[in-house]
Design a protein around this motif. Structure first.
Motif, PDB file in Angstrom:
ATOM      1  N   ASP A  79     -56.793  17.688  -1.578  1.00 45.00           N
ATOM      2  CA  ASP A  79     -57.102  18.728  -0.597  1.00 45.00           C
ATOM      3  C   ASP A  79     -57.540  18.139   0.742  1.00 45.00           C
ATOM      4  OD1 ASP A  79     -59.469  17.735  -1.600  1.00 45.00           O
ATOM      5  OD2 ASP A  79     -60.479  19.676  -1.734  1.00 45.00           O
ATOM      6  N   ALA A  80     -57.084  16.919   1.053  1.00 43.08           N
ATOM      7  CA  ALA A  80     -57.447  16.265   2.308  1.00 43.08           C
ATOM      8  C   ALA A  80     -56.454  16.652   3.407  1.00 43.08           C
ATOM      9  CB  ALA A  80     -57.507  14.747   2.124  1.00 43.08           C
ATOM     10  N   TRP A  81     -56.448  17.938   3.761  1.00 45.54           N
ATOM     11  CA  TRP A  81     -55.500  18.472   4.753  1.00 45.54           C
ATOM     12  C   TRP A  81     -56.093  18.352   6.154  1.00 45.54           C
ATOM     13  CZ3 TRP A  81     -50.959  19.530   2.567  1.00 45.54           C
ATOM     14  CH2 TRP A  81     -50.922  19.919   1.218  1.00 45.54           C
ATOM     15  N   ASP A  82     -55.318  17.832   7.083  1.00 44.46           N
ATOM     16  CA  ASP A  82     -55.818  17.700   8.449  1.00 44.46           C
ATOM     17  C   ASP A  82     -55.529  18.965   9.261  1.00 44.46           C
ATOM     18  OD1 ASP A  82     -53.163  17.593   9.318  1.00 44.46           O
ATOM     19  OD2 ASP A  82     -53.377  15.675  10.351  1.00 44.46           O
ATOM     20  N   GLU A  83     -55.715  18.871  10.561  1.00 47.26           N
ATOM     21  CA  GLU A  83     -55.577  19.998  11.470  1.00 47.26           C
ATOM     22  C   GLU A  83     -54.191  20.628  11.424  1.00 47.26           C
ATOM     23  OE1 GLU A  83     -58.616  17.068  13.030  1.00 47.26           O
ATOM     24  OE2 GLU A  83     -56.652  16.961  12.090  1.00 47.26           O
ATOM     25  N   GLN A  84     -53.182  19.820  11.102  1.00 46.81           N
ATOM     26  CA  GLN A  84     -51.792  20.281  11.100  1.00 46.81           C
ATOM     27  C   GLN A  84     -51.213  20.344   9.699  1.00 46.81           C
ATOM     28  OE1 GLN A  84     -51.097  17.885  15.234  1.00 46.81           O
ATOM     29  NE2 GLN A  84     -51.932  17.002  13.382  1.00 46.81           N
ATOM     30  N   ALA A  85     -52.110  20.411   8.700  1.00 50.92           N
ATOM     31  CA  ALA A  85     -51.718  20.503   7.296  1.00 50.92           C
ATOM     32  C   ALA A  85     -50.927  19.295   6.833  1.00 50.92           C
ATOM     33  CB  ALA A  85     -50.948  21.789   7.022  1.00 50.92           C
ATOM     34  N   GLY A 118     -41.683  10.296  17.480  1.00 48.79           N
ATOM     35  CA  GLY A 118     -40.546   9.772  16.752  1.00 48.79           C
ATOM     36  C   GLY A 118     -40.549  10.218  15.300  1.00 48.79           C
ATOM     37  N   ALA A 119     -40.232   9.270  14.409  1.00 48.81           N
ATOM     38  CA  ALA A 119     -40.087   9.594  12.990  1.00 48.81           C
ATOM     39  C   ALA A 119     -41.380  10.108  12.388  1.00 48.81           C
ATOM     40  CB  ALA A 119     -39.603   8.366  12.224  1.00 48.81           C
ATOM     41  N   GLU A 120     -42.537   9.616  12.861  1.00 49.43           N
ATOM     42  CA  GLU A 120     -43.794  10.013  12.216  1.00 49.43           C
ATOM     43  C   GLU A 120     -44.164  11.458  12.494  1.00 49.43           C
ATOM     44  OE1 GLU A 120     -47.093   7.696  13.526  1.00 49.43           O
ATOM     45  OE2 GLU A 120     -46.734   8.066  15.648  1.00 49.43           O
ATOM     46  N   ALA A 121     -43.499  12.100  13.454  1.00 48.10           N
ATOM     47  CA  ALA A 121     -43.744  13.519  13.721  1.00 48.10           C
ATOM     48  C   ALA A 121     -42.890  14.425  12.846  1.00 48.10           C
ATOM     49  CB  ALA A 121     -43.473  13.822  15.195  1.00 48.10           C
ATOM     50  N   HIS A 122     -42.011  13.825  12.032  1.00 49.01           N
ATOM     51  CA  HIS A 122     -41.121  14.612  11.183  1.00 49.01           C
ATOM     52  C   HIS A 122     -41.908  15.503  10.229  1.00 49.01           C
ATOM     53  CE1 HIS A 122     -37.738  15.546   8.525  1.00 49.01           C
ATOM     54  NE2 HIS A 122     -38.488  15.156   7.505  1.00 49.01           N
ATOM     55  N   GLY A 123     -41.591  16.789  10.239  1.00 49.03           N
ATOM     56  CA  GLY A 123     -42.219  17.713   9.306  1.00 49.03           C
ATOM     57  C   GLY A 123     -43.620  18.134   9.679  1.00 49.03           C
ATOM     58  N   VAL A 124     -44.080  17.826  10.896  1.00 46.89           N
ATOM     59  CA  VAL A 124     -45.442  18.158  11.307  1.00 46.89           C
ATOM     60  C   VAL A 124     -45.379  19.141  12.468  1.00 46.89           C
ATOM     61  CG1 VAL A 124     -47.679  17.264  12.021  1.00 46.89           C
ATOM     62  CG2 VAL A 124     -46.155  15.836  10.648  1.00 46.89           C
ATOM     63  N   ASP A 125     -46.019  20.290  12.330  1.00 40.53           N
ATOM     64  CA  ASP A 125     -46.103  21.268  13.408  1.00 40.53           C
ATOM     65  C   ASP A 125     -47.285  20.950  14.299  1.00 40.53           C
ATOM     66  OD1 ASP A 125     -43.938  22.756  12.542  1.00 40.53           O
ATOM     67  OD2 ASP A 125     -45.170  24.037  11.252  1.00 40.53           O
ATOM     68  N   LEU A 156     -49.991  22.292  17.500  1.00 40.86           N
ATOM     69  CA  LEU A 156     -50.873  23.443  17.610  1.00 40.86           C
ATOM     70  C   LEU A 156     -50.241  24.580  18.394  1.00 40.86           C
ATOM     71  CD1 LEU A 156     -54.244  21.579  18.234  1.00 40.86           C
ATOM     72  CD2 LEU A 156     -53.420  22.580  16.114  1.00 40.86           C
ATOM     73  N   GLY A 157     -49.036  24.401  18.877  1.00 36.33           N
ATOM     74  CA  GLY A 157     -48.346  25.463  19.600  1.00 36.33           C
ATOM     75  C   GLY A 157     -46.936  25.055  19.926  1.00 36.33           C
ATOM     76  N   LYS A 158     -46.140  26.004  20.418  1.00 35.18           N
ATOM     77  CA  LYS A 158     -44.756  25.734  20.771  1.00 35.18           C
ATOM     78  C   LYS A 158     -44.694  24.649  21.841  1.00 35.18           C
ATOM     79  CE  LYS A 158     -40.513  27.993  22.330  1.00 35.18           C
ATOM     80  NZ  LYS A 158     -39.883  29.275  22.737  1.00 35.18           N
ATOM     81  N   ALA A 159     -43.799  23.690  21.635  1.00 40.85           N
ATOM     82  CA  ALA A 159     -43.578  22.584  22.578  1.00 40.85           C
ATOM     83  C   ALA A 159     -44.792  21.665  22.699  1.00 40.85           C
ATOM     84  CB  ALA A 159     -43.178  23.109  23.957  1.00 40.85           C
ATOM     85  N   GLN A 160     -45.748  21.766  21.784  1.00 36.51           N
ATOM     86  CA  GLN A 160     -46.883  20.858  21.780  1.00 36.51           C
ATOM     87  C   GLN A 160     -46.690  19.815  20.688  1.00 36.51           C
ATOM     88  OE1 GLN A 160     -50.780  22.571  21.727  1.00 36.51           O
ATOM     89  NE2 GLN A 160     -50.236  24.253  23.094  1.00 36.51           N
ATOM     90  N   SER A 161     -46.846  18.563  21.072  1.00 34.59           N
ATOM     91  CA  SER A 161     -46.694  17.493  20.101  1.00 34.59           C
ATOM     92  C   SER A 161     -47.838  17.529  19.099  1.00 34.59           C
ATOM     93  CB  SER A 161     -46.685  16.135  20.798  1.00 34.59           C
ATOM     94  OG  SER A 161     -45.582  16.019  21.655  1.00 34.59           O
ATOM     95  N   PRO A 162     -47.567  17.207  17.851  1.00 33.75           N
ATOM     96  CA  PRO A 162     -48.671  17.034  16.902  1.00 33.75           C
ATOM     97  C   PRO A 162     -49.463  15.774  17.237  1.00 33.75           C
ATOM     98  CG  PRO A 162     -46.599  16.430  15.882  1.00 33.75           C
ATOM     99  CD  PRO A 162     -46.251  16.990  17.227  1.00 33.75           C
ATOM    100  N   PHE A 163     -50.712  15.751  16.836  1.00 36.07           N
ATOM    101  CA  PHE A 163     -51.589  14.632  17.156  1.00 36.07           C
ATOM    102  C   PHE A 163     -52.277  14.108  15.898  1.00 36.07           C
ATOM    103  CE2 PHE A 163     -51.062  16.057  21.438  1.00 36.07           C
ATOM    104  CZ  PHE A 163     -51.380  14.973  22.248  1.00 36.07           C
ATOM    105  N   ILE A 171     -53.793  24.662  12.955  1.00 33.06           N
ATOM    106  CA  ILE A 171     -52.546  25.365  13.270  1.00 33.06           C
ATOM    107  C   ILE A 171     -52.529  26.783  12.710  1.00 33.06           C
ATOM    108  CG2 ILE A 171     -51.201  23.237  13.370  1.00 33.06           C
ATOM    109  CD1 ILE A 171     -50.060  23.987  10.597  1.00 33.06           C
ATOM    110  N   TRP A 172     -53.548  27.177  11.949  1.00 35.19           N
ATOM    111  CA  TRP A 172     -53.574  28.490  11.306  1.00 35.19           C
ATOM    112  C   TRP A 172     -53.442  29.650  12.306  1.00 35.19           C
ATOM    113  CZ3 TRP A 172     -53.852  31.529   6.976  1.00 35.19           C
ATOM    114  CH2 TRP A 172     -54.619  32.691   7.008  1.00 35.19           C
ATOM    115  N   PRO A 173     -54.268  29.753  13.374  1.00 34.12           N
ATOM    116  CA  PRO A 173     -54.134  30.895  14.283  1.00 34.12           C
ATOM    117  C   PRO A 173     -52.769  30.938  14.960  1.00 34.12           C
ATOM    118  CG  PRO A 173     -56.199  29.737  14.670  1.00 34.12           C
ATOM    119  CD  PRO A 173     -55.374  28.862  13.786  1.00 34.12           C
ATOM    120  N   THR A 174     -52.287  29.771  15.381  1.00 36.17           N
ATOM    121  CA  THR A 174     -50.965  29.717  16.007  1.00 36.17           C
ATOM    122  C   THR A 174     -49.888  30.174  15.042  1.00 36.17           C
ATOM    123  OG1 THR A 174     -51.635  27.907  17.447  1.00 36.17           O
ATOM    124  CG2 THR A 174     -49.281  28.156  17.051  1.00 36.17           C
ATOM    125  N   THR A 175     -50.004  29.748  13.795  1.00 37.00           N
ATOM    126  CA  THR A 175     -49.016  30.101  12.786  1.00 37.00           C
ATOM    127  C   THR A 175     -48.945  31.610  12.578  1.00 37.00           C
ATOM    128  OG1 THR A 175     -49.304  27.978  11.678  1.00 37.00           O
ATOM    129  CG2 THR A 175     -48.344  29.762  10.378  1.00 37.00           C
TER     130      THR A 175
END
Length: 786
Positions: free
Chosen positions: A101-107, A191-198, A200-207, A231-235
């Protein structure tokens, strides 16, 4: 025993499968670690045979050289906390810490950190032995000068959230523990490490967001990760569900997880470093691990301190004994032990005994399930909690396809848990969907203005689509609310039917009436209601399932096999429940819906009939065989059922073939009684190991990531189905078992039934059924063969 010489393509060192270094259990359990190290070293020359190839001890994994890096790690865990443990050539011992259950800000499911253990005198360049001891649920390492080796025992308490490290030698030594962190500052995922990560908003890079080291009183190293964003409220807002958020807690915001490295005789000399105060012959370190939802830092620390107090209340020896008892009970639940006839002669002549890979793969995959399957959340198909940093130069938090659960993949981990009796490992999956039911019902009303509930194929653990390209999609141009941008899953909702089928089987096995009332029926009612209300009727009164799709493969379908076969099985299962468990109105509704189902889709090719993916299908996108969902997971066709030859012909003519990842050829062959094919496929699967991983059951990446849990789960299910199948009250033994594979087995069946047997020369020679009244339901198919 599994040693480095067992790597794919190599022969094992001896046909007797010797377990060097094994000590009699009654002696070994009580040895002081120092004496144990010397005893092990005396036995590493192979002068003691194992307890037999049918023993769990024979499947222990042994390495006699250190590893290069984390690609040479061994997994260990307690169902919620998992370690990747390895030793490096410089003498250091390292492990990553994962948690379910170690989920970060972007799940993203993160590692908590990495721990490095260093010893003085150094262990570099000395004798070395590392063993995963399955029966005890621990890793033992013996290293150091031959006259004064150090023995290290690592284990994750099966009954408490704590990691234990015990080190002992016959001469005094010093010890150091470092917490190593890589999330030390905020940075974008690129790059590749952003694959599958949303983001916090549209056109915003995950961090990546940093961890925190606490300057707490005492001599422990305390650290945590706390989500400052979510990312919950944005989602919810992006998916048109923001009106639902007011009644639900954000599942990510302020989630806090971490631990404390601590031990008697250690001083904190740096914020992330402990050192022993003086040389000693024995050290004990522990790492309590704590996670809390929506917690302030002070509240998290209070929870950690409460956990420490609970751990202090029980002596280490008592905890270790209870831990070992948990693992002993786990291995006693179920087993499959195979010996190939003529194996010794094969090996003598330079051939490989294929059953060794099969048995070893079966045991180790069940072990990995147990290490990561009892947490708050289900097992992640793409790596479980055992991802590492050495594949494609990505950090250990990365996994292909990200943090969402993909049901097509996840389900394959859970189906074989029925026959192995691992019911406790199944509950996190059911709990996740039950907790997401209210959202699913509200989403259905919002998008489609009717009752019921649907679940998308890919979802976050709280139940929504992901926002990006793999789910709902940021680009909504031309799409109505609720329509996913990803065409692979746009109308792929049949996961709810398979989930219900799996829950019905779970109830048939366990007779858990609380589960039936609180979980199965609430989910089943809503999922079935969705199919009843969502689709129109044809003039003759049957349902027209369109628009829809057949899994990911055929995106434009009418009346697809997975829906029709799934509803047939689910409705029959619900109607088989007693009248006391359901209402008359429900039963009437389910009977009516079953009568309105279209027929099983069949197509004609050159005058021959075959099962079809759908009545109409087009728009191929992937490589699944939806028509064979009528064999598995929905057992409309199979051994002892009507039209077996139709299903066998359809299987043999399937368009897509494979034995890796989520391909199900081996299971479907077994369920159709195709013994030679099932044998061939299951051998291929368990022999198909990841060449970059040292641990033999770190499969993959295949379509996903390492270790690929779909791959291993399929292997478990296929082997079980070759031995035992069920059809109503009937228990079918040896429906697809090779005559030259002798076997001892213990498997579970519906009705709280356990079937234990011995097969020799293709015939059942011993059988014990519990309860005995169920023995009359057993059909020994080997006795029907000439």
């Amino acid at each position: 025993m599994n040693t480095d010489s067992h790597r794919l393509g190599d022969e094992r060192t001896t046909p007797g499968h010797r377990a060097t270094g094994a000590l009699p259990g009654q002696f070994r359990a009580w040895l002081p670690v120092g004496a144990w190290t010397l005893a092990c070293l005396l036995l590493t020359n192979g002068d003691r045979p194992c307890q037999g190839a049918d023993s769990i001890d024979a499947q222990n994994v042994v390495w006699t050289t250190p590893s290069k890096d984390s690609s040479g790690s061994m997994p260990i865990g307690n169902g919620d906390i998992g370690l990747n443990v390895w030793a490096e050539e410089n003498g250091d011992i390292l492990f990553y810490i994962g948690k379910t259950d170690a989920w970060d800000e972007q799940a993203r499911l993160l590692k908590l950190g990495r721990v490095r253990l260093r010893f003085t005198p150094s262990l570099a360049g000395t004798s070395f032995r590392q063993e995963l001891r399955l029966r005890e649920g621990e890793i033992r390492i013996v290293s150091g000068p031959s006259k004064s080796p150090i023995g290290i025992r690592l284990w994750v308490d099966a009954n408490h959230p704590v990691i234990r490290v015990e080190a002992e030698g016959d001469a005094p030594f010093s010890m150091r523990a470092d917490l190593e962190m890589w999330r030390t500052g905020m940075r974008p995922l690129t790059g590749a490490e952003a694959h599958g990560v949303d983001g916090l908003g549209k056109a915003q890079s995950p961090f990546v967001y940093p961890d925190t080291v606490v300057e707490a009183p005492g001599d422990g190293v305390v650290w945590y990760h706390r989500n400052q964003f979510s990312i919950w409220p944005t989602t919810l807002r992006h998916q048109g569900l923001d009106n639902l958020g007011s009644d639900a807690a954000d599942p990510l915001l302020h989630r806090t997880f971490g631990g404390s490295i601590e031990g008697k005789g250690f001083l904190r000399v740096q914020p992330t470093t402990l050192e022993s105060q003086s040389p000693q012959q024995r050290f004990e370190l522990r790492i309590p691990v704590h996670a809390a939802a929506n917690a302030r830092p002070e509240a998290w620390l209070t929870g950690l301190n409460k956990l420490r107090s609970q751990l202090d209340a029980e002596p280490l020896e008592a905890s270790r004994l209870k831990h070992r008892q948990w693992w002993a009970d786990f291995w006693d639940r179920s087993w499959i032990r195979i010996h190939r006839l003529g194996a010794e002669e094969l090996v003598k002549n330079g051939f490989r005994d294929e059953t060794r890979d099969v048995v070893n793969g079966y045991v180790l995959q069940r072990y990995i399930n147990a290490c990561g399957g009892r947490g708050i959340h289900p097992i992640k198909f793409n790596g479980s909690i055992f991802t590492v940093d050495t594949f494609r130069q990505l950090d250990p938090d990365f996994r292909r396809w990200g943090g969402c659960y993909w049901f097509q993949n996840t389900r394959l981990i859970y189906w074989p848990m029925l026959a192995s009796g691992d019911f406790d490992l199944m509950r996190p999956l059911f709990r996740m969907y039950r907790e997401a039911l209210d959202l699913a019902k509200a989403r259905t009303r919002e998008y489609y203005q009717h009752d019921g509930a649907f679940f998308p194929e890919t979802l976050y653990f709280w139940g929504t689509y992901s926002n990006g390209e793999m789910g709902y999609g940021w680009d909504r141009e031309g799409l109505a609310p609720g329509v996913a941008a990803n065409t692979y899953i746009r109308h792929y909702w049949s996961s709810g039917l398979e989930l219900t089928s799996l829950m019905l089987e779970y109830h048939a096995f366990t007779h858990d009436e609380t589960f039936l009332a609180d979980t199965l029926l609430p989910l089943a009612r809503s999922i079935v209601q969705f199919y009843d209300l969502h689709y129109p009727r044809k003039p003759e009164g049957t349902i027209r399932f369109a628009p829809t799709q057949a899994l990911e493969t055929w995106r434009d379908c009418e009346d697809p096999m997975p829906i029709i076969a799934g509803l047939r099985i689910v409705l029959s299962g619900l109607l088989n429940l007693s009248a006391e468990q359901t209402t008359p109105a429900e039963r009437t509704s389910w009977e009516r819906l079953r009568s309105e189902l279209p027929p099983i889709p069949v197509r004609s090719v050159e005058g021959f009939s075959f099962l079809a993916p759908a009545a109409k299908f087009d728009g191929r996108q992937n490589q699944e065989n939806p028509e064979l969902y009528a064999v598995f997971p929905y057992r409309v066709f199979g051994v002892g059922k009507p039209d077996l030859e139709l299903a066998r012909k359809s299987f043999l003519q399937r368009e897509f073939k494979g034995t890796r990842g989520w391909h199900q050829d081996d299971t479907q062959a077994a369920l159709l009684g195709l013994t030679d094919s099932a044998r061939d496929y299951v051998v291929r699967r368990f022999s198909d190991r990841h060449p970059e991983s040292r641990f033999p059951a770190f499969w993959g990446p295949n379509f996903d990531w390492v270790p690929d849990q779909s791959h291993g789960g399929n292997g478990l299910m296929a082997l079980q189905s070759m031995l035992l199948q069920w059809d109503g009250d009937k228990l079918l033994l040896l429906p697809a078992w090779p005559e030259d594979w002798d076997v001892d087995f213990k498997l579970h069946a519906p009705g709280n039934t356990v079937v234990q047997g011995t097969v020799r020369n293709g015939k059942l020679s011993k059988l014990q059924v519990t309860p005995p009244a169920r023995a009359g339901d057993v059909i020994d198919l080997s006795a029907l063969q000439p």
